[in-house]
Design an enzyme around this catalytic site. Structure first.
Site, PDB file in Angstrom:
ATOM      1  N   HIS A  38       8.879  -0.529 -10.036  1.00 26.88           N
ATOM      2  CA  HIS A  38       7.983   0.209 -10.369  1.00 26.88           C
ATOM      3  C   HIS A  38       8.061   1.387  -9.159  1.00 26.88           C
ATOM      4  CE1 HIS A  38       6.015  -2.750  -7.661  1.00 26.88           C
ATOM      5  NE2 HIS A  38       5.177  -1.583  -7.619  1.00 26.88           N
TER       6      HIS A  38
ATOM      7  N   TYR B 190       9.322  -1.670   1.366  1.00 23.04           N
ATOM      8  CA  TYR B 190       8.688  -0.691   1.771  1.00 23.04           C
ATOM      9  C   TYR B 190       8.538  -0.409   2.834  1.00 23.04           C
ATOM     10  CZ  TYR B 190       6.042  -0.797  -3.089  1.00 23.04           C
ATOM     11  OH  TYR B 190       5.872  -0.855  -4.491  1.00 23.04           O
TER      12      TYR B 190
ATOM     13  N   ARG C 182       7.865  -8.706  -8.300  1.00 24.40           N
ATOM     14  CA  ARG C 182       6.938  -7.325  -8.981  1.00 24.40           C
ATOM     15  C   ARG C 182       8.261  -6.358 -10.034  1.00 24.40           C
ATOM     16  NH1 ARG C 182       2.852  -3.979  -8.481  1.00 24.40           N
ATOM     17  NH2 ARG C 182       3.180  -4.247 -10.927  1.00 24.40           N
TER      18      ARG C 182
ATOM     19  N   HIS D 176       4.532   3.560  -7.830  1.00 26.92           N
ATOM     20  CA  HIS D 176       3.349   4.456  -7.109  1.00 26.92           C
ATOM     21  C   HIS D 176       3.091   5.224  -7.684  1.00 26.92           C
ATOM     22  CE1 HIS D 176       1.348  -0.244  -6.001  1.00 26.92           C
ATOM     23  NE2 HIS D 176       3.731   0.353  -6.096  1.00 26.92           N
TER      24      HIS D 176
ATOM     25  N   TYR E  43      10.369  -7.424  -6.344  1.00 30.81           N
ATOM     26  CA  TYR E  43      10.063  -7.685  -4.468  1.00 30.81           C
ATOM     27  C   TYR E  43       9.326  -8.345  -4.948  1.00 30.81           C
ATOM     28  CZ  TYR E  43       6.115  -4.604  -4.267  1.00 30.81           C
ATOM     29  OH  TYR E  43       4.902  -4.093  -5.213  1.00 30.81           O
TER      30      TYR E  43
HETATM   31 FE   LIG Z   1       4.547  -1.721  -5.725  1.00 28.22          FE
END
Ligand SMILES: [Fe+2]
Length: 217
Positions: A153, A103, A150, A155, A142
């Site tokens: 996905h 991110y 995870r 958000h 990640y």
């Molecule tokens: Fe996330």
């Protein structure tokens, strides 16, 4: 041309693209009336810094002509109320990792590389039919904790005055990490198909149709 006009032009183009990819004819009204979209945690990486380019095309970043790494997709759908009426003028925000699973957020401890050609977050406003669309990439998986990866996905935060703000996450059907994900597992089994989406083949990019249902306070 001003950035605002350019962004508006891009938004219109993507809206038409989403329609031509089959959203308008096949994807709409997949949501079941009265069945609101499951709420999921916001997570630690909601964007906190403004950026110049925050439109609905995350694969084109102002100032670079290079494409981001990863598989380009369209994510589009309708925002509906509990009676399945379209919610026009809702602000739809998405944020996600780039293809490496990183991110663009100062609190992300992941050592993976950032992609300077990816936009990381963007926003769209639903049209009179409740339709929104984004062009983005399939995010990377990640590490979230020891023994916990995870799955890919995206958000979502959806807001419109008169409705409860909705925060959720969208996943990709068929990913083997989905069944082990500690956040997705918190969604009731009967509701998981509302947030785990099968990519449909379309030109020029596969499309994930993700309809979102808001509740009133
Ligand atoms: Fe996330």
């Amino acid at each position: 041309m001003s950035n605002i006009n350019l962004n508006r032009r891009r938004t219109l183009k993507l809206g038409i693209f989403a329609a031509s990819a089959g959203v308008a004819s096949t994807g709409i009204a997949q949501a079941v009336c009265g069945d609101k979209t499951p709420v999921q945690p916001e997570g630690p990486f909601y964007p906190i810094q403004d950026q110049v380019d925050k439109d609905n095309d995350l694969v084109r970043v102002t100032g670079t002509s290079q494409a981001p790494k990863g598989d380009v997709i369209v994510v589009a759908g309708k925002v509906l109320d509990i009676d399945c009426a379209p919610v026009a003028g809702a602000l739809v925000e998405i944020w996600q990792a780039c293809a490496s699973g990183k991110y663009n957020h100062k609190n992300d401890p992941n050592a993976a590389e950032l992609d300077p050609n990816f936009q990381y977050w963007g926003q769209a406003v639903t049209d009179k039919d409740g339709l929104y669309s984004f062009r983005t990439i399939i995010p990377g998986a990640y590490p979230a904790d020891v023994g916990w990866i995870r799955p890919p996905h995206i958000h979502f935060k959806v807001a419109k005055r008169g409705y409860l703000e909705l925060i959720t996450q969208m996943y990709f059907a068929g990913n083997e990490l989905n069944d082990k994900d500690l956040i997705l597992k918190r969604v009731k089994a009967k509701d998981r198909s509302k947030v785990v989406i099968q990519l449909k083949q379309a030109n020029p990019h596969p499309i994930a149709v993700f309809d979102i249902t808001l509740e009133k306070p």
